[in-house]
Each structure stands twice: as structure tokens, then as C-alpha cells.
Design a protein around this motif. Structure first.
Motif, PDB file in Angstrom:
ATOM      1  N   SER A   8       0.834  -1.192   0.000  1.00 30.24           N
ATOM      2  CA  SER A   8       0.000   0.000   0.000  1.00 30.24           C
ATOM      3  C   SER A   8       0.866   1.238   0.000  1.00 30.24           C
ATOM      4  CB  SER A   8      -0.923   0.005   1.223  1.00 30.24           C
ATOM      5  OG  SER A   8      -0.157   0.079   2.412  1.00 30.24           O
ATOM      6  N   LYS A   9       0.256   2.382  -0.351  1.00 25.95           N
ATOM      7  CA  LYS A   9       0.999   3.633  -0.409  1.00 25.95           C
ATOM      8  C   LYS A   9       0.573   4.543   0.731  1.00 25.95           C
ATOM      9  CE  LYS A   9       1.443   3.593  -5.461  1.00 25.95           C
ATOM     10  NZ  LYS A   9       1.121   4.315  -6.717  1.00 25.95           N
ATOM     11  N   ASP A  10       1.501   5.339   1.209  1.00 23.68           N
ATOM     12  CA  ASP A  10       1.171   6.317   2.236  1.00 23.68           C
ATOM     13  C   ASP A  10       0.427   7.484   1.598  1.00 23.68           C
ATOM     14  OD1 ASP A  10       2.557   5.071   4.517  1.00 23.68           O
ATOM     15  OD2 ASP A  10       4.356   5.457   3.336  1.00 23.68           O
ATOM     16  N   SER A  11      -0.434   8.132   2.372  1.00 24.45           N
ATOM     17  CA  SER A  11      -1.204   9.249   1.864  1.00 24.45           C
ATOM     18  C   SER A  11      -0.320  10.470   1.663  1.00 24.45           C
ATOM     19  CB  SER A  11      -2.326   9.586   2.845  1.00 24.45           C
ATOM     20  OG  SER A  11      -1.788  10.087   4.064  1.00 24.45           O
ATOM     21  N   HIS A  12      -0.833  11.443   0.915  1.00 28.77           N
ATOM     22  CA  HIS A  12      -0.102  12.697   0.713  1.00 28.77           C
ATOM     23  C   HIS A  12       0.138  13.378   2.060  1.00 28.77           C
ATOM     24  CE1 HIS A  12      -0.883  12.047  -3.468  1.00 28.77           C
ATOM     25  NE2 HIS A  12      -2.175  12.298  -3.373  1.00 28.77           N
ATOM     26  N   ALA A  13      -0.883  13.373   2.921  1.00 28.08           N
ATOM     27  CA  ALA A  13      -0.760  14.023   4.228  1.00 28.08           C
ATOM     28  C   ALA A  13       0.300  13.342   5.090  1.00 28.08           C
ATOM     29  CB  ALA A  13      -2.107  14.015   4.951  1.00 28.08           C
ATOM     30  N   ALA A  14       0.371  12.013   5.044  1.00 29.75           N
ATOM     31  CA  ALA A  14       1.357  11.275   5.830  1.00 29.75           C
ATOM     32  C   ALA A  14       2.771  11.612   5.381  1.00 29.75           C
ATOM     33  CB  ALA A  14       1.113   9.770   5.709  1.00 29.75           C
ATOM     34  N   ARG A  15       2.977  11.693   4.081  1.00 22.82           N
ATOM     35  CA  ARG A  15       4.294  12.041   3.556  1.00 22.82           C
ATOM     36  C   ARG A  15       4.686  13.461   3.950  1.00 22.82           C
ATOM     37  NH1 ARG A  15       3.674   9.296  -2.539  1.00 22.82           N
ATOM     38  NH2 ARG A  15       3.908   7.132  -1.821  1.00 22.82           N
ATOM     39  N   LEU A  16       3.713  14.367   3.913  1.00 21.30           N
ATOM     40  CA  LEU A  16       3.973  15.755   4.288  1.00 21.30           C
ATOM     41  C   LEU A  16       4.280  15.875   5.777  1.00 21.30           C
ATOM     42  CD1 LEU A  16       3.962  18.803   3.604  1.00 21.30           C
ATOM     43  CD2 LEU A  16       1.500  18.799   4.052  1.00 21.30           C
ATOM     44  N   LEU A  17       3.466  15.257   6.617  1.00 23.75           N
ATOM     45  CA  LEU A  17       3.644  15.360   8.059  1.00 23.75           C
ATOM     46  C   LEU A  17       4.932  14.669   8.522  1.00 23.75           C
ATOM     47  CD1 LEU A  17      -0.019  14.699   9.284  1.00 23.75           C
ATOM     48  CD2 LEU A  17       1.279  16.832   9.509  1.00 23.75           C
ATOM     49  N   GLY A  90       9.656  13.486   1.532  1.00 21.77           N
ATOM     50  CA  GLY A  90       8.261  13.338   1.143  1.00 21.77           C
ATOM     51  C   GLY A  90       8.065  13.226  -0.355  1.00 21.77           C
ATOM     52  N   GLY A  91       9.015  13.780  -1.122  1.00 17.57           N
ATOM     53  CA  GLY A  91       8.896  13.778  -2.572  1.00 17.57           C
ATOM     54  C   GLY A  91       9.466  12.544  -3.246  1.00 17.57           C
ATOM     55  N   GLN A  92      10.517  11.947  -2.657  1.00 18.80           N
ATOM     56  CA  GLN A  92      11.129  10.777  -3.269  1.00 18.80           C
ATOM     57  C   GLN A  92      10.139   9.639  -3.503  1.00 18.80           C
ATOM     58  OE1 GLN A  92      11.776   7.647  -1.774  1.00 18.80           O
ATOM     59  NE2 GLN A  92      13.238   6.755  -3.234  1.00 18.80           N
ATOM     60  N   PRO A  93       9.198   9.385  -2.593  1.00 18.43           N
ATOM     61  CA  PRO A  93       8.222   8.322  -2.867  1.00 18.43           C
ATOM     62  C   PRO A  93       7.395   8.560  -4.125  1.00 18.43           C
ATOM     63  CG  PRO A  93       8.228   8.856  -0.529  1.00 18.43           C
ATOM     64  CD  PRO A  93       9.085   9.884  -1.202  1.00 18.43           C
ATOM     65  N   TYR A  94       7.161   9.823  -4.480  1.00 15.46           N
ATOM     66  CA  TYR A  94       6.392  10.108  -5.697  1.00 15.46           C
ATOM     67  C   TYR A  94       7.199   9.757  -6.943  1.00 15.46           C
ATOM     68  CZ  TYR A  94       2.999  12.543  -2.782  1.00 15.46           C
ATOM     69  OH  TYR A  94       2.053  12.840  -1.837  1.00 15.46           O
TER      70      TYR A  94
END
Length: 296
Positions: A8-17, A90-94
Motif C-alpha cells: 500500500s501507499k502512504d497518503s499525501h498528508a502522511a508524507r507531508l507530516l 516526502g517527494g522521493q516516494p512520488y
């Protein structure tokens, strides 16, 4: 609470926080350390006492004044460090999601399944590092406040941006050249450790200890590999705004006056002092992003 399902992938909010929290925590703990490392790398006079190189005009001051002299440019540092960590961790996962969705078969065919997964993480890190040059103006201002405060001449942030314009992007090519292999080693070293040392199918399920060990491998590899280009980048950026010395000129002068060893000036203190900073923030980000993903 059990870990998120594998794959599964982490949410945008999780990556940001997660990445933002790691940046704030790193700044609070390690900004003085970063100042010391930058001043050591910027010093060209090997005859100066270490105390003078580090504390400059506060070299003879009290312990308290010496300590607070290591916090120049904190405003620029706060903006740069938090944005950098949000972008990088937070950006590397994208970037990894993009490679996984579009080039997974290519990586698997060339490197094999296990190596391919780790190489995608490393390549995503390299792409992230190159894109990091968008934050370069804040990095330039932070470094100059730490190493060359006279260049500001009582000017505020907006006035400097107005006066200098794209001059704040000097050293961009050298920064990209440093970040590409450095970020490749950071994320790649961590991924290979999780893949081959801990045999993790889903890197997000790593424990705090596993993230810590993986961060050590990635961080030390990144620092050593990127050190020569980091010295060049730092010397380009800490010049007065009027100076127009190019990277080639910096390299020529460094080889002439300091020899090849000059490229690795400060690598030991940087590894011992700055290494823990990167290990700290990367471990925190890798642990907090999946943690926050359970709730947001």
C-alpha cells in the motif's frame, strides 16, 4: 495498531507530516553543527586556529556567546531545511511511484527483481536530488549567513532577492551534480540494506532499528560520495554577491593551492558531525511517514 498492508501507499498528508516533522526536529537539534561544518569547509587559511575558524569574532567570548554565534541565518535555515526535508523525504516516494508504475519491468529485466526494486529507490532519490535545486536560493542565503555575513550589509530577504535575482541560483549545476550521486547513495544504500540485510518485502514495514541501520549506510555513503562536489558548491555559494568565480575557477584554485586532498576537506568532521544529522532526520522520516499513514 498493525502495520499498513504490504504494497500500500502512504497518503499525501502522511508524507507531508512525516517529512516535515523530521525537518523541524533536525533543525532544532543540528543547526549549530551545520554552521561548524560549513565554516570548516569554507576556510582556506590552514594556519588559523580551529577556535577562530569556528567562532570567528566570538572566538574570545564567553561560552554562551560562542554557542549562540553558531545560529546565524536561522530564519533562512528554518525555511530551507523544512522545505528541503519535505521535498526530499516526502517527494522521493512520488518519483519512486512514477518509476514503479512506468518502468518497473525495465528495472526488473536489467537488475533482477530484488536489485530492480532497490535500484528504483536509488534512481528516484537521484531524480529528487536533481530537482532540489529549486530550493537553492534559500540554501545560498543560509550558507552566506553562516560563513559570510558581511555580504548582507544590513539588507533584508526581499531586498536581497530584488538586488541579486538569478544570482541566487549560482552553483546550480554543481548542486545538481552533487545531489544526483549523493541522493542516489542515500536512498539506494538504505534500500539495499533493507533488501539484503533485513530481507524486507515492503520497506515501509521496517522497524525503528531497521530504519536506523539503513539510514546509517545510506547517509555515510551519500556524504563520502558527494563530498568533493559539496566543497566546490559551498565555495561558490559563500562568495560575496559581487564575485563571479565559476566552479571551474574554484576547482583550479583548489588544486593549485590545496591539492587533491582539498576536495575532501572536512569529510571526517562532516561524516562524524553532519552524518548523525542526516541519519537522525532520515530515520525519523522513514518511521513517521508510515506511522502517520495509519491515521491520515
Amino acid at each position: 495498531m498493525s502495520p499498513p498492508p504490504s504494497g500500500s501507499k502512504d497518503s499525501h498528508a502522511a508524507r507531508l507530516l512525516g517529512s516535515g516533522t523530521s525537518g523541524i526536529a533536525e533543525l532544532a537539534v543540528f543547526h549549530p553543527v551545520d554552521t561548524v561544518a560549513k565554516r570548516l569547509m569554507s576556510n582556506k587559511n590552514s594556519a588559523l586556529p580551529l577556535n577562530t575558524i569556528i567562532f570567528r569574532e566570538q572566538a574570545s567570548a564567553s561560552v554562551g556567546k560562542k554557542f549562540f554565534s553558531l545560529f546565524p541565518g536561522l530564519g533562512y535555515a528554518a525555511g530551507y531545511k523544512v522545505l528541503q526535508r519535505v521535498y526530499k523525504f516526502g517527494g522521493q516516494p512520488y518519483f519512486n511511484d512514477f518509476l514503479n508504475n512506468n518502468f518497473k519491468s525495465s528495472f526488473t529485466n536489467v537488475f533482477g527483481e530484488k536489485n530492480g526494486k532497490a535500484m528504483m529507490q536509488a534512481t528516484a532519490g537521484s531524480l529528487t536530488g536533481i530537482g532540489e535545486i529549486v530550493l537553492l536560493p534559500l540554501d545560498v542565503l543560509k550558507i552566506m549567513r553562516q560563513t559570510n555575513p558581511d555580504a548582507f550589509r544590513s539588507r533584508g530577504f526581499l531586498q536581497i532577492v530584488k538586488d541579486e535575482g538569478f544570482n541566487l541560483y549560482r552553483g546550480a549545476s554543481w548542486t545538481a551534480a552533487r545531489n544526483a550521486p549523493g541522493s542516489f547513495a542515500l536512498f539506494g544504500g538504505s534500500a539495499f540494506t533493507k533488501e539484503y540485510v533485513f530481507a524486507l518485502d515492503d520497506y515501509r514495514n521496517a522497524s525503528w532499528y531497521q530504519n536506523f541501520v539503513a539510514s546509517i549506510v545510506g547517509s555515510v555513503s551519500s556524504i563520502v560520495i558527494s563530498q568533493p562536489l559539496d566543497v566546490i558548491k559551498t565555495r561558490i555559494q559563500n562568495q560575496n554577491f559581487e564575485s563571479r568565480n565559476t566552479g571551474v575557477m574554484v576547482v583550479r584554485d583548489l588544486l593549485k593551492n590545496e591539492g587533491f586532498a582539498g576536495f575532501f576537506k572536512g569529510v571526517i568532521p562532516k561524516t562524524l558531525i553532519v552524518g548523525p544529522k542526516l541519519i537522525f532526520s532520515y530515520t525519523l522520516a522513514q518511521t513517521l511517514i508510515p506511522y502517520f499513514g495509519k491515521f491520515v
